[in-house]
Design an enzyme around this catalytic site. Structure first.
Site, short mmCIF file in Angstrom:
data_model
loop_
_atom_site.label_atom_id
_atom_site.label_comp_id
_atom_site.label_asym_id
_atom_site.label_seq_id
_atom_site.Cartn_x
_atom_site.Cartn_y
_atom_site.Cartn_z
N ARG A 61 -41.68 26.31 4.89
CA ARG A 61 -40.73 25.28 5.32
C ARG A 61 -41.35 23.88 5.31
O ARG A 61 -40.68 22.88 5.20
CB ARG A 61 -40.14 25.62 6.69
N TYR A 114 -23.04 3.38 1.59
CA TYR A 114 -22.54 4.66 1.07
C TYR A 114 -21.65 5.33 2.13
O TYR A 114 -21.99 5.33 3.33
CB TYR A 114 -23.78 5.51 0.73
N ASP A 186 -31.36 1.99 1.46
CA ASP A 186 -30.97 3.00 0.48
C ASP A 186 -31.17 2.38 -0.90
O ASP A 186 -30.44 1.48 -1.30
CB ASP A 186 -29.50 3.41 0.71
N LYS A 211 -29.50 11.78 -8.02
CA LYS A 211 -29.01 10.78 -8.99
C LYS A 211 -30.05 10.59 -10.10
O LYS A 211 -30.45 11.54 -10.72
CB LYS A 211 -28.71 9.47 -8.26
#
Ligand SMILES: *Cc1c(COP(=O)(O)O)cnc(C)c1O
Length: 391
Positions: A61, A114, A186, A211
């Site tokens: 993890r 966003y 961002d 993206k």
């Protein structure tokens, strides 16, 4: 100083893979695993003590060899002290906000962020007792007037991925730094190829790697890059929530990154060519592309960016929604869908949501993502559909 493009070219090829030895696989394998075992309890305990450090193998993890290689590669590209991978771009945003917000604090959020950033602030942070205040993304240094004793951070985006206003990054980071307030940006649109926000004074850069960074619409991932001490707090928060990237995704992101520079160079050129062509069509009122002087903050883009992504907005002269729908449906090369930054061109009508700065534009806003298709084919596709907007 922004990194020299030459160095980025070599980094994209050389980083994030096995050290030079002979013979070797060119790429790291997909690394599956949960438990990692040690020969002695002392070694296990040493790993447990260092588990928040990128590079420490402790348990699946917390990361593995390949994810640590990817984090190190991104740290070089972003010129960051620390990079933490997340399961999506949204997780990169929510984890970094959770790392800096606390009940009673005040968070400044740019009005063009966003949609899911807004959703998390309004839906989750507000419920946790954090006061959200939206601000005009074009405020610049005047943002200082919004600062309070309780302000913990400024969350913004460059440019807004729906409406494309380009903020003055150094003005905002200077004001925030003087007041001891963190900035989170961002930076999904530009990628480190066109802007390295940490070199402009930003404390934390988040990006959706789904993206451009992975670049082929086959991978969901996010990253948080930071300078200074905040990286540890971000990493601890991310691990506390149990957020984790998949091994297959790490492989795909590393593969996609190899071609990032050449893809971005194409999208820069192709996006400007299609936007220029669209700006000349009678149905188009204005083009919202940071490289065009019709875009708010164009001068900020010119000063701090070395190129433009292939995602931009077009405002069509006012017309009924049905015409926009017919136009979008008639396009063959442009897929209709959220997300962007893959190899395929996309189109999506946008209805901006605002709190601080009402969206007064009466024309219809449509967002285009330019892919790798032949540009004449894209223009022919658009040319055939545009008459549907003007009967
Ligand atoms: C898509 C997007 C995100 C979210 O990324 P996911 O990987 O889809 O979760 C965040 N910020 C911006 C600007 C985006 O366009």
């Amino acid at each position: 100083m922004p990194q020299a493009p030459k160095a980025i070219c070599n980094d994209l090829v050389q980083l994030g893979r096995p050290a030079r030895q002979e013979p070797r696989q060119v790429n790291l394998p997909v690394e599956m695993g949960s438990t990692i075992v040690f020969d002695t309890l002392a070694k296990f305990e040493a790993a447990r003590d260092d588990r928040y450090q990128s590079g420490t193998l402790y348990y699946g993890r917390y990361g593995n060899t390949a994810s640590f290689q990817l984090e190190a590669m991104l740290a070089t590209l972003e010129q960051a002290d620390s990079v933490t991978l997340t399961s999506s771009g949204v997780a990169a945003i929510t984890m970094s906000l959770m790392a800096v917000c606390a009940p009673g604090k005040h968070l400044l959020v740019a009005d063009h962020v966003y949609g899911n950033t807004r959703g998390f602030c309004d839906g989750v942070l507000t419920r946790m007792g954090i006061e959200i205040e939206y601000f005009d993304p074009m405020l610049g240094a005047a943002i200082a007037e919004k600062f309070r004793d309780t302000t913990c951070a400024v969350m913004f985006e460059a440019p807004g991925s729906g409406t494309f206003e380009m903020p003055d990054i150094p003005a905002i980071t200077t004001a925030a730094r003087n007041a001891g307030i963190l900035t989170i940006l961002d930076g999904t649109w530009a990628t480190p190829i066109f802007c390295q926000p940490l070199t402009l004074g930003v404390d934390v850069v988040v990006a959706s790697m789904s993206k451009y960074l992975s670049g082929h619409s086959d991978c969901m991932m996010g990253m948080i890059a930071s300078r200074g001490d905040i990286g540890t707090q971000i990493r601890k928060t991310t691990f506390a929530f149990g957020d984790k990237t998949g091994s297959q995704e790490v492989f795909l992101a590393l593969r996609g990154l190899r071609t990032l520079k050449m893809r971005m160079e194409h999208f820069d050129k192709a996006g400007r060519e299609i936007a220029t062509w669209l700006a000349g069509q009678p149905q188009v009122k204005t083009v919202l592309h940071p490289a065009f002087n019709t875009c708010p903050g164009h001068a900020n883009w010119r000063r701090n960016f070395t190129g433009a992504a292939g995602l931009f907005g077009v405002v069509f002269h006012p017309c009924p929604d049905e015409r926009i729908r017919a136009f979008v449906d008639a396009l063959h090369h442009f897929g209709i869908g959220v997300s962007w930054g893959g190899y395929e061109s996309l189109v999506l009508p946008v209805k901006p949501v605002r709190a601080a700065t009402p969206w007064t534009e009466t024309g219809q806003l449509v967002r285009f993502n330019i892919g790798l298709e032949d540009l004449d084919s894209l223009k022919a596709d658009l040319a055939a559909a545009l008459p549907l907007l003007t009967p």
